[in-house]
Design an enzyme around this catalytic site. Structure first.
Site, short mmCIF file in Angstrom:
data_model
loop_
_atom_site.label_atom_id
_atom_site.label_comp_id
_atom_site.label_asym_id
_atom_site.label_seq_id
_atom_site.Cartn_x
_atom_site.Cartn_y
_atom_site.Cartn_z
N LYS A 1 0.81 -1.22 0.00
CA LYS A 1 0.00 0.00 0.00
C LYS A 1 0.84 1.26 0.00
O LYS A 1 0.46 2.26 -0.59
CB LYS A 1 -0.97 0.00 1.19
CG LYS A 1 -2.04 -1.06 1.04
CD LYS A 1 -3.31 -0.74 1.77
CE LYS A 1 -4.41 -1.73 1.41
NZ LYS A 1 -5.30 -2.06 2.50
N LYS B 1 -5.74 -12.22 -4.68
CA LYS B 1 -6.88 -12.49 -3.80
C LYS B 1 -8.05 -11.59 -4.16
O LYS B 1 -7.86 -10.50 -4.69
CB LYS B 1 -6.48 -12.30 -2.33
CG LYS B 1 -6.22 -10.87 -1.92
CD LYS B 1 -6.13 -10.69 -0.40
CE LYS B 1 -5.88 -9.22 -0.07
NZ LYS B 1 -5.88 -8.89 1.33
N LYS C 1 -11.49 -5.95 -1.54
CA LYS C 1 -12.44 -4.83 -1.57
C LYS C 1 -11.96 -3.70 -2.45
O LYS C 1 -12.75 -2.95 -2.99
CB LYS C 1 -12.64 -4.28 -0.15
CG LYS C 1 -13.63 -5.04 0.70
CD LYS C 1 -13.78 -4.36 2.07
CE LYS C 1 -14.22 -5.38 3.09
NZ LYS C 1 -13.93 -4.96 4.47
P1 TYM Z 1 -10.43 -7.14 6.28
O1 TYM Z 1 -11.49 -6.16 6.66
O2 TYM Z 1 -9.58 -6.79 5.11
O3 TYM Z 1 -11.04 -8.56 5.98
C1 TYM Z 1 -11.89 -9.23 6.91
C2 TYM Z 1 -11.59 -10.72 6.89
O4 TYM Z 1 -11.75 -11.26 5.59
C3 TYM Z 1 -10.61 -12.03 5.23
N1 TYM Z 1 -10.41 -11.96 3.77
C4 TYM Z 1 -10.29 -13.03 2.96
N2 TYM Z 1 -10.31 -14.35 3.21
C5 TYM Z 1 -10.17 -15.18 2.16
N3 TYM Z 1 -10.02 -14.76 0.87
C6 TYM Z 1 -9.99 -13.45 0.57
N4 TYM Z 1 -9.87 -13.05 -0.69
C7 TYM Z 1 -10.12 -12.51 1.65
N5 TYM Z 1 -10.14 -11.15 1.71
C8 TYM Z 1 -10.31 -10.84 3.01
C9 TYM Z 1 -9.46 -11.38 6.00
O5 TYM Z 1 -8.39 -12.27 6.16
C10 TYM Z 1 -10.13 -11.02 7.31
O6 TYM Z 1 -10.13 -12.13 8.19
N6 TYM Z 1 -6.68 -6.22 9.46
C11 TYM Z 1 -7.97 -6.90 9.34
C12 TYM Z 1 -9.00 -6.43 10.34
C13 TYM Z 1 -8.61 -6.54 11.77
C14 TYM Z 1 -8.50 -7.72 12.53
C15 TYM Z 1 -8.12 -7.28 13.84
C16 TYM Z 1 -8.65 -9.07 12.24
C17 TYM Z 1 -8.32 -5.49 12.59
N7 TYM Z 1 -8.05 -5.94 13.85
C18 TYM Z 1 -7.92 -8.23 14.88
C19 TYM Z 1 -8.42 -9.99 13.27
C20 TYM Z 1 -8.07 -9.56 14.57
C21 TYM Z 1 -8.51 -6.61 7.96
O7 TYM Z 1 -8.19 -5.61 7.34
O8 TYM Z 1 -9.50 -7.45 7.54
#
Ligand code: TYM
Length: 326
Positions: free
Chosen positions: A112, A192, A195
């Protein structure tokens, strides 16, 4: 025993990757663990520019979506991260235990900050805030997709460093990965599903209509072999469809392939699209219904945040004591 924690950014309606990689597991864990917390991580979302009015809407939309997926506020604490100020305070303390080189090599920062030219300090320290989210509740299990595993390793490292310096307090949090730990983009099956993908056809959102879903899957990038096989390395496009199919229909890859027997990829796409439509329909309909009642969503989040604060406060108090603040 054990405590589950996870989070999702309120940056728009979740996609099939979020659902199959994480949210579906979130729902199932509610029956398996005595204490479960799920957070809409708005503090994380402002590491990228957000329009304030849109952010407010996205937070409520995310609440509607999580409830529609089956998150039950009776069995889990569903809350908004920024409403529990302990997250930001613990994040500061943990950032003082984390070195710059440790963060510089994390893939999200590399990617990023390269896209943006220069990333913000918040984007850089994002994984420390994530560690704080997890450790603040002394969580043991964290259901996430594969892209979050390196962030989990950082949380484990930070927990260890804190425990070594100030005495044992934090358990080592472990990632819980679903069978579909990485759903691929429909336009580029080596990337992957994400969003932020600029290509509208790359991503299936939980709010997509049956027509949208059909179109996106019909146009999904595959290859020039018409037979359906599962070989993620050699045939990532078709294999992504097979794993999507297996996941939404809740069957094994072998069973999905058995259903594909005799079909060329074109005909198979229709079958996969049908399975996705069937699976997402009740979620989409429930989401529409819940979205209409903003007041209800606000109450759910306010109650959840109150309960999260009650768990967070004593842990942060202990941290403050150990560090020497009080
Ligand atoms: P975020 O909001 O990007 O995504 C939420 C969850 O979706 C999963 N994910 C995927 N899994 C499989 N295939 C994909 N293409 C795919 N895209 C997204 C992500 O792995 C995630 O589990 N940093 C985190 C949010 C966060 C968090 C935390 C997670 C903040 N604090 C504490 C766990 C514990 C994030 O940006 O997720």
């Amino acid at each position: 025993g054990g405590r589950v924690f996870s989070g999702i950014q309120p940056t728009g309606v979740p996609h099939l990757g979020n659902y199959l990689g994480a949210l579906e597991t979130w729902v199932s864990l509610q029956d398996r663990y005595p204490s479960v917390l799920y957070s809409i991580v708005d503090l994380h979302s402002i590491t990228q520019p957000q329009d304030p009015a849109q952010l407010r809407l996205n937070i409520l939309d995310m609440a509607a979506c999580l409830l529609a997926c089956g998150i039950d506020p009776q069995r889990s604490i569903l809350f908004q991260q920024s409403q529990v100020s302990e997250h930001a305070e613990l994040s500061w303390i943990l950032s003082c235990l984390t070195t710059m080189p440790r963060l510089r090599h994390l893939p999200q920062w590399k990617m990023k900050s390269k896209q943006k030219g220069e990333g913000s300090v918040g984007l850089f320290t994002y994984p420390v805030l994530q560690a704080a989210d997890i450790l603040l509740y002394r969580s043991t299990h964290v259901p996430v997709g594969e892209d979050q595993v390196q962030h989990l390793e950082l949380a484990q490292d930070v927990a260890r460093i804190f425990n070594n310096r100030y005495g044992d307090l934090f358990p080592e949090p472990r990632p819980l990965l679903s069978a579909t730990r990485k759903v691929k983009s429909l336009r580029d099956p080596t990337a992957k599903m994400s969003k932020s993908d600029p290509h509208a056809m790359a991503t299936i959102h939980l709010s997509d209509s049956p027509d949208d879903i059909m179109l996106k899957i019909r146009r999904a990038v595959t290859d020039f072999t018409s037979e359906v096989t599962y070989d993620p390395a050699a045939r990532p496009g078709v294999s992504n469809l097979v794993s999507l199919h297996a996941a939404v229909a809740m069957v094994t890859v072998e069973e999905a392939l058995a259903q594909a027997r005799g079909l060329d990829t074109g005909a198979y796409k229709l079958l996969v699209a049908d399975a996705v439509v069937t699976r997402l329909r009740p979620i989409r309909e429930e989401m529409e219904r819940l979205r209409a009642d903003r007041g209800h969503l606000e109450v759910v989040l306010a109650k959840g945040s109150q309960r999260a604060r009650e768990l967070a406060a004593p842990v942060l108090m202990e941290v403050r004591r150990r560090v020497g603040f009080s």
